[in-house]
Design a protein around this motif. Structure first.
Motif, PDB file in Angstrom:
ATOM      1  N   LYS A  64       1.094  -1.138   0.017  1.00  0.00           N
ATOM      2  CA  LYS A  64       0.298  -0.028   0.258  1.00  0.00           C
ATOM      3  C   LYS A  64       0.857   1.026   0.233  1.00  0.00           C
ATOM      4  N   THR A  65       1.194   1.596   0.766  1.00  0.00           N
ATOM      5  CA  THR A  65       3.117   2.667   0.955  1.00  0.00           C
ATOM      6  C   THR A  65       3.711   2.913  -0.292  1.00  0.00           C
ATOM      7  N   TRP A  78       1.279   4.370  -3.194  1.00  0.00           N
ATOM      8  CA  TRP A  78       0.785   5.266  -2.865  1.00  0.00           C
ATOM      9  C   TRP A  78       2.163   6.133  -3.025  1.00  0.00           C
ATOM     10  N   GLY A 131       2.075   9.249  -6.091  1.00  0.00           N
ATOM     11  CA  GLY A 131       2.339  10.667  -5.900  1.00  0.00           C
ATOM     12  C   GLY A 131       2.971  10.574  -7.008  1.00  0.00           C
ATOM     13  N   PRO A 178      -6.965   9.885   7.583  1.00  0.00           N
ATOM     14  CA  PRO A 178      -6.309   9.455   6.979  1.00  0.00           C
ATOM     15  C   PRO A 178      -6.101  10.344   5.374  1.00  0.00           C
ATOM     16  N   MET A 179      -7.401  10.551   4.972  1.00  0.00           N
ATOM     17  CA  MET A 179      -7.785  11.654   3.865  1.00  0.00           C
ATOM     18  C   MET A 179      -6.704  12.482   4.134  1.00  0.00           C
ATOM     19  N   ARG A 187      -3.701  12.643   2.647  1.00  0.00           N
ATOM     20  CA  ARG A 187      -3.694  11.794   1.004  1.00  0.00           C
ATOM     21  C   ARG A 187      -3.635  13.219   0.675  1.00  0.00           C
ATOM     22  N   PHE A 216      -0.545  15.064   0.846  1.00  0.00           N
ATOM     23  CA  PHE A 216       0.847  14.313   0.170  1.00  0.00           C
ATOM     24  C   PHE A 216       0.267  14.680  -1.677  1.00  0.00           C
ATOM     25  N   PHE A 217      -0.899  14.540  -2.103  1.00  0.00           N
ATOM     26  CA  PHE A 217      -1.010  15.136  -3.293  1.00  0.00           C
ATOM     27  C   PHE A 217      -0.933  16.284  -4.017  1.00  0.00           C
ATOM     28  N   ASN A 241      -2.926   3.387   8.668  1.00  0.00           N
ATOM     29  CA  ASN A 241      -2.903   4.299   6.899  1.00  0.00           C
ATOM     30  C   ASN A 241      -2.401   5.657   7.715  1.00  0.00           C
ATOM     31  N   ASN A 242      -2.052   6.243   7.915  1.00  0.00           N
ATOM     32  CA  ASN A 242      -1.722   7.643   8.113  1.00  0.00           C
ATOM     33  C   ASN A 242      -0.198   7.067   8.125  1.00  0.00           C
ATOM     34  N   ILE A 260       1.283   6.336   4.880  1.00  0.00           N
ATOM     35  CA  ILE A 260       0.829   7.791   3.824  1.00  0.00           C
ATOM     36  C   ILE A 260       2.337   8.956   3.951  1.00  0.00           C
TER      37      ILE A 260
END
Length: 232
Positions: A21-22, A25, A29, A80-81, A84, A87-88, A202-203, A206
């Motif tokens: 998952k990491t 992500w 990115g 977490p959202m 994200r 990050f993006f 989850n955090n 990211i």
């Protein structure tokens, strides 16, 4: 014995899932960064509007710096959202700054640099994941070296001193070799520290993706400078 093996297998699968998952992500990115860069580079009017505004560059630099601080200081508390989105947002802002690369380097050189960076990064990630040696000391030294490089680059820029791009880039690749391997190992340690806490994982996924994203971006830039310098 069967219970132990089953538990061990489940833990391993969970770690693999977290790492997969990491890295996904991180790749997302990178896709945003290079996608934004390619789009802007293909639009001459947009390129002019962006690079003719000094205020916009200041805003982008402040925004990028703010994202780094927010993720580092608040990652354990934010949703977490939110992580994200930050990050993006950073990846998109980096894409804006990367749009100028198409004016400085040939597309083939950029593609070769990306491929070499992927191979270099992948090798270091494997080392960081598989080694049993604690890389914390190496990571600390690498961070100190990175700060020294940043200070040196500012000094040369302020006083107009000459810089050997090739040597500087080689040193940068060595520094980020240590940082990349350390960040991958640190990702494993964070997973085991918060195993079972899904929101925290989850955090952290990211956050680790962001760190690895920065590692890859810097490796890519150093390789690109070396290739571009050799073709001058």
């Amino acid at each position: 014995m069967e219970i132990y093996e089953q538990s061990k297998s489940t833990t391993k699968t969970s770690l693999q899932s977290h790492m997969t998952k990491t890295f996904l992500w991180m790749f997302a990115g990178l896709a945003v960064t290079f996608g934004v860069a390619a789009y802007i580079n293909s639009n001459n009017q947009l390129m002019y509007d962006i690079y003719s505004s000094s205020y916009l560059w200041i805003v982008m630099m402040v925004a990028q710096f703010g994202v780094v601080i927010a993720l580092a200081a608040r990652i354990t508390k934010m949703k977490p959202m939110t992580a994200r989105i930050l990050f993006f947002a950073y990846a998109a802002l980096t894409g804006v700054t990367f749009s100028v690369l198409g004016l400085t380097y040939e597309l083939g050189t950029i593609g070769l640099a990306f491929a070499m960076a992927a191979l270099y990064f992948g090798s270091l990630a494997v080392i960081g994941f598989t080694t049993k040696r604690d890389l914390s000391k190496i990571g600390t030294i690498a961070i100190a070296a990175l700060f020294a490089m940043i200070v040196y680059s500012f000094i040369t820029m302020i006083f107009g001193l000459s810089m050997n791009i090739f040597v500087y880039s080689i040193i940068g690749l060595v520094v980020f070799a240590g940082l990349t391997a350390w960040d991958v190992q640190k990702m494993k340690k964070l997973y085991y520290a918060y195993e079972g806490d899904e929101q925290m994982l989850n955090n952290l996924s990211i956050y680790s993706a962001f760190e690895l994203y920065l590692d890859f971006i810097n490796i890519f830039l150093y390789i690109l400078r070396i290739l571009g310098n050799n073709r001058d």
